[in-house]
Design a protein around this motif. Structure first.
Motif, PDB file in Angstrom:
ATOM      1  N   ILE A  52       3.500  14.336  -9.098  1.00 23.30           N
ATOM      2  CA  ILE A  52       4.526  15.386  -9.130  1.00 23.30           C
ATOM      3  C   ILE A  52       5.142  15.459 -10.519  1.00 23.30           C
ATOM      4  O   ILE A  52       5.296  16.538 -11.087  1.00 23.30           O
ATOM      5  CB  ILE A  52       5.608  15.117  -8.064  1.00 23.30           C
ATOM      6  CG1 ILE A  52       5.038  15.399  -6.671  1.00 23.30           C
ATOM      7  CG2 ILE A  52       6.834  15.980  -8.306  1.00 23.30           C
ATOM      8  CD1 ILE A  52       5.968  15.035  -5.549  1.00 23.30           C
ATOM      9  N   LYS A  53       5.489  14.308 -11.087  1.00 30.75           N
ATOM     10  CA  LYS A  53       6.095  14.292 -12.421  1.00 30.75           C
ATOM     11  C   LYS A  53       5.118  14.846 -13.452  1.00 30.75           C
ATOM     12  O   LYS A  53       5.505  15.629 -14.319  1.00 30.75           O
ATOM     13  CB  LYS A  53       6.526  12.890 -12.807  1.00 30.75           C
ATOM     14  CG  LYS A  53       7.202  12.838 -14.163  1.00 30.75           C
ATOM     15  CD  LYS A  53       7.843  11.520 -14.408  1.00 30.75           C
ATOM     16  CE  LYS A  53       8.446  11.360 -15.774  1.00 30.75           C
ATOM     17  NZ  LYS A  53       8.919  12.489 -16.454  1.00 30.75           N
ATOM     18  N   GLY A  54       3.849  14.446 -13.354  1.00 26.11           N
ATOM     19  CA  GLY A  54       2.852  14.963 -14.292  1.00 26.11           C
ATOM     20  C   GLY A  54       2.693  16.470 -14.164  1.00 26.11           C
ATOM     21  O   GLY A  54       2.568  17.179 -15.165  1.00 26.11           O
ATOM     22  N   ILE A  57       0.838  -1.201   0.000  1.00 23.11           N
ATOM     23  CA  ILE A  57       0.000   0.000   0.000  1.00 23.11           C
ATOM     24  C   ILE A  57       0.875   1.253   0.000  1.00 23.11           C
ATOM     25  O   ILE A  57       0.607   2.212  -0.738  1.00 23.11           O
ATOM     26  CB  ILE A  57      -0.956  -0.015   1.211  1.00 23.11           C
ATOM     27  CG1 ILE A  57      -2.023  -1.104   1.022  1.00 23.11           C
ATOM     28  CG2 ILE A  57      -1.612   1.348   1.412  1.00 23.11           C
ATOM     29  CD1 ILE A  57      -2.865  -1.364   2.252  1.00 23.11           C
ATOM     30  N   ALA A  58       1.934   1.245   0.804  1.00 22.97           N
ATOM     31  CA  ALA A  58       2.841   2.397   0.842  1.00 22.97           C
ATOM     32  C   ALA A  58       3.493   2.615  -0.523  1.00 22.97           C
ATOM     33  O   ALA A  58       3.621   3.761  -0.982  1.00 22.97           O
ATOM     34  CB  ALA A  58       3.910   2.189   1.916  1.00 22.97           C
ATOM     35  N   LEU A  59       3.882   1.543  -1.192  1.00 23.65           N
ATOM     36  CA  LEU A  59       4.483   1.672  -2.522  1.00 23.65           C
ATOM     37  C   LEU A  59       3.494   2.262  -3.531  1.00 23.65           C
ATOM     38  O   LEU A  59       3.858   3.097  -4.358  1.00 23.65           O
ATOM     39  CB  LEU A  59       4.978   0.312  -3.017  1.00 23.65           C
ATOM     40  CG  LEU A  59       6.277  -0.189  -2.411  1.00 23.65           C
ATOM     41  CD1 LEU A  59       6.578  -1.597  -2.899  1.00 23.65           C
ATOM     42  CD2 LEU A  59       7.420   0.744  -2.757  1.00 23.65           C
ATOM     43  N   VAL A  60       2.243   1.842  -3.454  1.00 24.82           N
ATOM     44  CA  VAL A  60       1.231   2.374  -4.372  1.00 24.82           C
ATOM     45  C   VAL A  60       1.038   3.866  -4.140  1.00 24.82           C
ATOM     46  O   VAL A  60       0.992   4.664  -5.085  1.00 24.82           O
ATOM     47  CB  VAL A  60      -0.103   1.605  -4.218  1.00 24.82           C
ATOM     48  CG1 VAL A  60      -1.236   2.324  -4.921  1.00 24.82           C
ATOM     49  CG2 VAL A  60       0.040   0.187  -4.744  1.00 24.82           C
ATOM     50  N   PHE A  61       0.944   4.279  -2.870  1.00 18.57           N
ATOM     51  CA  PHE A  61       0.773   5.698  -2.588  1.00 18.57           C
ATOM     52  C   PHE A  61       1.992   6.508  -3.011  1.00 18.57           C
ATOM     53  O   PHE A  61       1.865   7.610  -3.551  1.00 18.57           O
ATOM     54  CB  PHE A  61       0.461   5.931  -1.106  1.00 18.57           C
ATOM     55  CG  PHE A  61      -0.972   5.669  -0.754  1.00 18.57           C
ATOM     56  CD1 PHE A  61      -1.990   6.378  -1.367  1.00 18.57           C
ATOM     57  CD2 PHE A  61      -1.304   4.704   0.180  1.00 18.57           C
ATOM     58  CE1 PHE A  61      -3.320   6.138  -1.053  1.00 18.57           C
ATOM     59  CE2 PHE A  61      -2.623   4.450   0.498  1.00 18.57           C
ATOM     60  CZ  PHE A  61      -3.628   5.166  -0.121  1.00 18.57           C
ATOM     61  N   CYS A  62       3.184   5.983  -2.779  1.00 17.53           N
ATOM     62  CA  CYS A  62       4.407   6.684  -3.204  1.00 17.53           C
ATOM     63  C   CYS A  62       4.444   6.819  -4.722  1.00 17.53           C
ATOM     64  O   CYS A  62       4.795   7.875  -5.251  1.00 17.53           O
ATOM     65  CB  CYS A  62       5.650   5.957  -2.711  1.00 17.53           C
ATOM     66  SG  CYS A  62       5.936   6.125  -0.945  1.00 17.53           S
ATOM     67  N   ALA A  63       4.100   5.752  -5.426  1.00 19.68           N
ATOM     68  CA  ALA A  63       4.102   5.798  -6.893  1.00 19.68           C
ATOM     69  C   ALA A  63       3.088   6.820  -7.390  1.00 19.68           C
ATOM     70  O   ALA A  63       3.363   7.587  -8.322  1.00 19.68           O
ATOM     71  CB  ALA A  63       3.809   4.418  -7.467  1.00 19.68           C
ATOM     72  N   ALA A  64       1.912   6.846  -6.780  1.00 21.59           N
ATOM     73  CA  ALA A  64       0.889   7.812  -7.190  1.00 21.59           C
ATOM     74  C   ALA A  64       1.353   9.238  -6.914  1.00 21.59           C
ATOM     75  O   ALA A  64       1.186  10.132  -7.753  1.00 21.59           O
ATOM     76  CB  ALA A  64      -0.423   7.526  -6.458  1.00 21.59           C
TER      77      ALA A  64
END
Length: 179
Positions: free
Chosen positions: A96-98, A84-91
């Motif tokens: 930010i990148k977008g 779950i933490a990885l999914v939130f970090c990726a999002a």
């Protein structure tokens, strides 16, 4: 034709070659045989090290297996929260990148638009046509010319485009820009 001496010489040479080959073989065999005990000791030492390493790997595997078996629930909960933490970090990083990509694209488009406006302003200020167009716009005549709403003129369309032409046929003609 064949001289008996030639045959004997040939036989002696072949026998001498055979003798030399046997001597070289014996010497090579002696060299290898002398090295065999040392090689056997090295192989035994490597075997002992391999056995010890295999035993350590087996002990580690058993420790991990016992940990997984006894603490499976904790492991599943930890992995779930990690996922779950990885999914939130990726999002978050994707957002930010977008945002940065959108900002950079908008900034580049704004720069292009500013350059176009600067060129247009330079033309309007520095050329006689630009000054005349500015004055005509100031009094409201540019729209009339651009849309062919001038007394004595009409819109004509042909294969080459749309034109503003004189109704009498002997006035000026100019192409109309599409809105």
């Amino acid at each position: 034709m064949n001289d008996p001496d030639d045959t004997e010489d040939f036989g002696l040479r072949a026998f001498e070659d055979l003798k030399n080959t046997v001597q070289r073989s014996n010497k090579a065999y002696s060299d290898v045989a002398g090295k065999l005990p040392a090689l056997a000791k090295q192989l035994e030492a490597l075997d002992a090290k391999s056995t010890q390493a295999a035993q350590r790997v087996e002990d580690a595997a058993q420790a991990v297996t016992s940990y997984v078996n006894t603490d499976r629930r904790t492991l599943l909960i930890t992995c779930g929260f990690g996922a779950i933490a990885l999914v939130f970090c990726a999002a978050f990083l994707g957002d930010i990148k977008g945002s940065r990509t959108g900002y950079a694209q908008g900034f580049a488009e704004g720069q292009q638009e500013t350059k176009k406006r600067d060129l247009l302003a330079e033309w309007a200020v520095s050329s006689p046509s630009g000054r005349m167009a500015y004055e005509m716009d100031r009094v409201g005549q540019i729209q009339a010319f651009g849309m062919c709403r001038i007394e004595g003129y009409k819109v004509r369309t042909d294969q080459k485009g749309t034109w503003c032409v004189s109704t009498s046929g002997n006035g000026l003609e100019w192409p109309l820009a599409r809105p």
